[in-house]
Motif scaffolding. Structure first.
Motif: not given
Length: 177
Positions: A1-5, A14-19, A60-65, A89-92
């Motif tokens: 799965m890619t980050h975009e997917e 329903e819940g949040r997940h990390e990738f 609730d805001v994601q950080v992308r590495v 949604r995403v901060k880098r």
């Protein structure tokens, strides 16, 4: 799965997940102490940064590495990068990331996240907060790029150099029963 997917998939959950590298991990809930400490720190940072170009975000805001092919939801983060305003949604480009520990947080999880976070060029401080015992650990890179631990204990001041915040540690633990 890619980050975009992953982002598209997560919108339907329903819940949040990390990738991390194509794998998805469900997030667990915290405690009232966890929540209170995170709110206190967020409010201290928000008040301190009022009128400045930096922004404070909570869980609730994601950080992308990008370098680690990972995405996490830190408890608190600060970004001062104008390009981070482009995505809601995403901060880098965070300069500060704070994780409040919880019983469900394994030290392996924190270590794995920290290994990823260290790959963010803009990151100046990584902070771990214990919600049950007054104690904060601040990690900062030295001039050689090694991350050095700066512990903060009761009666001391929490100094976050990345944003210029300087408060008594007790302010972070206000209203903890």
């Amino acid at each position: 799965m890619t980050h975009e997917e992953f982002l598209r998939w997560e919108e339907t959950q329903e819940g949040r997940h990390e990738f991390l590298e194509g794998e998805v991990f469900a997030m667990t809930g915290g405690t009232d102490r966890h929540n209170t400490v995170a709110i206190n720190l967020t409010l201290l940072l928000r008040q301190h940064l009022h009128g400045k170009p930096c922004r404070v975000f909570m869980a609730d805001v994601q950080v992308r590495v990008e370098a680690a092919d990972a995405a996490f939801y830190p408890d608190v983060m600060v970004t001062c990068a104008p390009e981070d305003a482009e995505d809601r949604r995403v901060k880098r480009h965070p300069s500060l990331i704070v994780e409040v520990l919880s019983p469900a947080t394994a030290s392996f999880d924190i270590g794995r996240k920290f290994a990823c976070y260290r790959q963010i060029e803009s990151l100046r401080e990584y902070v771990l907060v214990d919600p049950d015992e007054m104690g904060i650990e601040i990690f900062r890179p030295d001039p050689d790029g090694r991350w050095v631990l700066y512990p903060v204990r009761p009666g001391e001041r929490l100094r976050l150099d990345s944003v210029g915040l300087d408060v008594p540690i007790e302010a972070v633990y206000e209203n903890i029963d």
